[in-house]
Scaffold this motif. Structure first.
Motif, PDB file in Angstrom:
ATOM      1  N   ARG A   6      -6.456  -9.312  19.498  1.00 46.87           N
ATOM      2  CA  ARG A   6      -5.259  -9.643  18.725  1.00 46.87           C
ATOM      3  C   ARG A   6      -5.002  -8.545  17.693  1.00 46.87           C
ATOM      4  O   ARG A   6      -5.901  -7.831  17.302  1.00 46.87           O
ATOM      5  CB  ARG A   6      -5.430 -10.970  17.983  1.00 46.87           C
ATOM      6  N   THR A   7      -3.790  -8.460  17.239  1.00 44.86           N
ATOM      7  CA  THR A   7      -3.427  -7.475  16.230  1.00 44.86           C
ATOM      8  C   THR A   7      -3.832  -7.965  14.844  1.00 44.86           C
ATOM      9  O   THR A   7      -3.667  -9.135  14.529  1.00 44.86           O
ATOM     10  CB  THR A   7      -1.901  -7.229  16.266  1.00 44.86           C
ATOM     11  N   LEU A   8      -4.356  -7.068  14.033  1.00 42.51           N
ATOM     12  CA  LEU A   8      -4.707  -7.391  12.648  1.00 42.51           C
ATOM     13  C   LEU A   8      -3.442  -7.684  11.849  1.00 42.51           C
ATOM     14  O   LEU A   8      -2.394  -7.106  12.113  1.00 42.51           O
ATOM     15  CB  LEU A   8      -5.406  -6.204  11.988  1.00 42.51           C
ATOM     16  N   PRO A   9      -3.541  -8.554  10.856  1.00 42.22           N
ATOM     17  CA  PRO A   9      -2.404  -8.720   9.963  1.00 42.22           C
ATOM     18  C   PRO A   9      -2.135  -7.397   9.260  1.00 42.22           C
ATOM     19  O   PRO A   9      -3.067  -6.660   8.959  1.00 42.22           O
ATOM     20  CB  PRO A   9      -2.856  -9.786   8.974  1.00 42.22           C
ATOM     21  N   LEU A  10      -0.882  -7.095   9.031  1.00 41.49           N
ATOM     22  CA  LEU A  10      -0.513  -5.819   8.439  1.00 41.49           C
ATOM     23  C   LEU A  10      -0.798  -5.828   6.948  1.00 41.49           C
ATOM     24  O   LEU A  10      -0.247  -6.612   6.197  1.00 41.49           O
ATOM     25  CB  LEU A  10       0.975  -5.540   8.672  1.00 41.49           C
ATOM     26  N   ILE A  11      -1.715  -4.975   6.542  1.00 47.61           N
ATOM     27  CA  ILE A  11      -1.972  -4.716   5.129  1.00 47.61           C
ATOM     28  C   ILE A  11      -1.767  -3.228   4.951  1.00 47.61           C
ATOM     29  O   ILE A  11      -2.452  -2.421   5.563  1.00 47.61           O
ATOM     30  CB  ILE A  11      -3.400  -5.117   4.719  1.00 47.61           C
ATOM     31  N   CYS A  12      -0.815  -2.874   4.145  1.00 48.07           N
ATOM     32  CA  CYS A  12      -0.453  -1.472   4.006  1.00 48.07           C
ATOM     33  C   CYS A  12      -0.986  -0.909   2.699  1.00 48.07           C
ATOM     34  O   CYS A  12      -0.541  -1.276   1.636  1.00 48.07           O
ATOM     35  CB  CYS A  12       1.066  -1.324   4.052  1.00 48.07           C
ATOM     36  N   TRP A  13      -1.969  -0.042   2.800  1.00 45.60           N
ATOM     37  CA  TRP A  13      -2.422   0.705   1.637  1.00 45.60           C
ATOM     38  C   TRP A  13      -1.572   1.953   1.630  1.00 45.60           C
ATOM     39  O   TRP A  13      -1.595   2.731   2.565  1.00 45.60           O
ATOM     40  CB  TRP A  13      -3.897   1.063   1.765  1.00 45.60           C
ATOM     41  N   GLU A  14      -0.809   2.142   0.589  1.00 46.83           N
ATOM     42  CA  GLU A  14       0.189   3.199   0.575  1.00 46.83           C
ATOM     43  C   GLU A  14      -0.362   4.581   0.252  1.00 46.83           C
ATOM     44  O   GLU A  14       0.365   5.543   0.299  1.00 46.83           O
ATOM     45  CB  GLU A  14       1.298   2.831  -0.403  1.00 46.83           C
ATOM     46  N   THR A  15      -1.620   4.666  -0.083  1.00 43.78           N
ATOM     47  CA  THR A  15      -2.163   5.983  -0.364  1.00 43.78           C
ATOM     48  C   THR A  15      -2.599   6.640   0.939  1.00 43.78           C
ATOM     49  O   THR A  15      -2.930   5.976   1.909  1.00 43.78           O
ATOM     50  CB  THR A  15      -3.377   5.910  -1.309  1.00 43.78           C
ATOM     51  N   LEU A  78      -4.771   9.957 -14.178  1.00 49.99           N
ATOM     52  CA  LEU A  78      -3.611   9.139 -13.807  1.00 49.99           C
ATOM     53  C   LEU A  78      -2.332   9.969 -13.829  1.00 49.99           C
ATOM     54  O   LEU A  78      -1.460   9.792 -12.969  1.00 49.99           O
ATOM     55  CB  LEU A  78      -3.495   7.929 -14.732  1.00 49.99           C
ATOM     56  N   GLY A  79      -2.225  10.877 -14.781  1.00 53.84           N
ATOM     57  CA  GLY A  79      -1.066  11.773 -14.832  1.00 53.84           C
ATOM     58  C   GLY A  79      -0.987  12.671 -13.615  1.00 53.84           C
ATOM     59  O   GLY A  79       0.087  12.882 -13.039  1.00 53.84           O
ATOM     60  N   GLU A  80      -2.146  13.209 -13.195  1.00 55.14           N
ATOM     61  CA  GLU A  80      -2.196  14.038 -11.985  1.00 55.14           C
ATOM     62  C   GLU A  80      -1.807  13.221 -10.754  1.00 55.14           C
ATOM     63  O   GLU A  80      -1.069  13.696  -9.882  1.00 55.14           O
ATOM     64  CB  GLU A  80      -3.600  14.608 -11.785  1.00 55.14           C
ATOM     65  N   MET A  81      -2.330  12.008 -10.692  1.00 55.08           N
ATOM     66  CA  MET A  81      -2.027  11.137  -9.554  1.00 55.08           C
ATOM     67  C   MET A  81      -0.526  10.817  -9.525  1.00 55.08           C
ATOM     68  O   MET A  81       0.097  10.821  -8.451  1.00 55.08           O
ATOM     69  CB  MET A  81      -2.860   9.861  -9.631  1.00 55.08           C
ATOM     70  N   ALA A  82       0.051  10.544 -10.687  1.00 55.42           N
ATOM     71  CA  ALA A  82       1.478  10.232 -10.756  1.00 55.42           C
ATOM     72  C   ALA A  82       2.315  11.431 -10.327  1.00 55.42           C
ATOM     73  O   ALA A  82       3.294  11.285  -9.588  1.00 55.42           O
ATOM     74  CB  ALA A  82       1.855   9.795 -12.169  1.00 55.42           C
ATOM     75  N   ALA A  83       1.929  12.613 -10.765  1.00 59.52           N
ATOM     76  CA  ALA A  83       2.679  13.823 -10.413  1.00 59.52           C
ATOM     77  C   ALA A  83       2.654  14.086  -8.909  1.00 59.52           C
ATOM     78  O   ALA A  83       3.626  14.604  -8.352  1.00 59.52           O
ATOM     79  CB  ALA A  83       2.106  15.021 -11.167  1.00 59.52           C
ATOM     80  N   ALA A  84       1.563  13.708  -8.258  1.00 61.58           N
ATOM     81  CA  ALA A  84       1.425  13.943  -6.814  1.00 61.58           C
ATOM     82  C   ALA A  84       1.991  12.801  -5.974  1.00 61.58           C
ATOM     83  O   ALA A  84       2.144  12.949  -4.759  1.00 61.58           O
ATOM     84  CB  ALA A  84      -0.043  14.154  -6.468  1.00 61.58           C
ATOM     85  N   GLU A  85       2.320  11.675  -6.589  1.00 61.49           N
ATOM     86  CA  GLU A  85       2.759  10.487  -5.857  1.00 61.49           C
ATOM     87  C   GLU A  85       4.190  10.648  -5.357  1.00 61.49           C
ATOM     88  O   GLU A  85       5.082  11.043  -6.101  1.00 61.49           O
ATOM     89  CB  GLU A  85       2.657   9.246  -6.764  1.00 61.49           C
ATOM     90  N   THR A  86       4.421  10.327  -4.086  1.00 58.58           N
ATOM     91  CA  THR A  86       5.757  10.439  -3.502  1.00 58.58           C
ATOM     92  C   THR A  86       6.523   9.119  -3.511  1.00 58.58           C
ATOM     93  O   THR A  86       7.741   9.117  -3.400  1.00 58.58           O
ATOM     94  CB  THR A  86       5.673  10.964  -2.056  1.00 58.58           C
ATOM     95  N   PRO A  88       8.238   6.364  -5.392  1.00 53.03           N
ATOM     96  CA  PRO A  88       8.731   6.218  -6.766  1.00 53.03           C
ATOM     97  C   PRO A  88       8.180   4.989  -7.497  1.00 53.03           C
ATOM     98  O   PRO A  88       7.863   5.072  -8.690  1.00 53.03           O
ATOM     99  CB  PRO A  88      10.253   6.111  -6.610  1.00 53.03           C
ATOM    100  N   ALA A  89       8.040   3.867  -6.812  1.00 51.62           N
ATOM    101  CA  ALA A  89       7.540   2.653  -7.460  1.00 51.62           C
ATOM    102  C   ALA A  89       6.067   2.823  -7.844  1.00 51.62           C
ATOM    103  O   ALA A  89       5.649   2.429  -8.941  1.00 51.62           O
ATOM    104  CB  ALA A  89       7.718   1.448  -6.545  1.00 51.62           C
ATOM    105  N   ARG A  90       5.298   3.407  -6.965  1.00 49.80           N
ATOM    106  CA  ARG A  90       3.880   3.630  -7.274  1.00 49.80           C
ATOM    107  C   ARG A  90       3.729   4.678  -8.369  1.00 49.80           C
ATOM    108  O   ARG A  90       2.856   4.574  -9.228  1.00 49.80           O
ATOM    109  CB  ARG A  90       3.124   4.042  -6.009  1.00 49.80           C
ATOM    110  N   ARG A  91       4.586   5.715  -8.356  1.00 49.20           N
ATOM    111  CA  ARG A  91       4.558   6.726  -9.413  1.00 49.20           C
ATOM    112  C   ARG A  91       4.816   6.071 -10.769  1.00 49.20           C
ATOM    113  O   ARG A  91       4.109   6.337 -11.747  1.00 49.20           O
ATOM    114  CB  ARG A  91       5.592   7.819  -9.176  1.00 49.20           C
ATOM    115  N   GLU A  92       5.797   5.173 -10.819  1.00 46.27           N
ATOM    116  CA  GLU A  92       6.095   4.461 -12.063  1.00 46.27           C
ATOM    117  C   GLU A  92       4.886   3.618 -12.500  1.00 46.27           C
ATOM    118  O   GLU A  92       4.546   3.577 -13.689  1.00 46.27           O
ATOM    119  CB  GLU A  92       7.321   3.569 -11.876  1.00 46.27           C
TER     120      GLU A  92
END
Length: 108
Positions: A6-15, A78-86, A88-92
């Motif tokens: 069976r297919t796993l339930p979709l859990i999306c880790w956005e990183t 965290l600032g470095e991570m935000a600058a590299a994040e594509t 927009p919601a996660r960057r915020e």
């Protein structure tokens, strides 16, 4: 897939999964942000909201009790991570993390 096909339930880790991190601190910060990002975006049906509050308050307590140097290191990371994040919601989310978790005084 589950063991029975069976297919796993979709859990999306956005990183993006990175094979290595420049430091243990960076890897742990990424993991912490992933968990908190998931909690922040969870609906009532996905996670008990009282448990979500307990977890986020626990994290806030831990980061507020870090030494000043450790807090500054985390803020910079965290600032470095935000600058590299594509995303927009996660960057915020990353940009607001230091204030939201008590690493810096409320700027308003």
């Amino acid at each position: 897939m589950w063991w029975d096909g069976r297919t796993l339930p979709l859990i999306c880790w956005e990183t993006v999964v990175t094979p290595s991190y420049p430091s243990l601190t960076h890897a742990l910060a990424e993991a912490l942000v992933d968990v908190l990002w998931f909690i922040d975006g969870s609906e009532d049906e996905q996670m008990d909201q009282d448990d979500a509050v307990k977890v986020t308050e626990g994290v806030a307590h831990v980061v507020r009790t870090l030494s000043s140097d450790q807090q500054q290191e985390l803020i910079a990371l965290l600032g470095e991570m935000a600058a590299a994040e594509t995303n927009p919601a996660r960057r915020e989310f990353l940009e607001e993390f230091p204030e939201g978790f008590g690493l810096v005084d409320d700027l308003s």
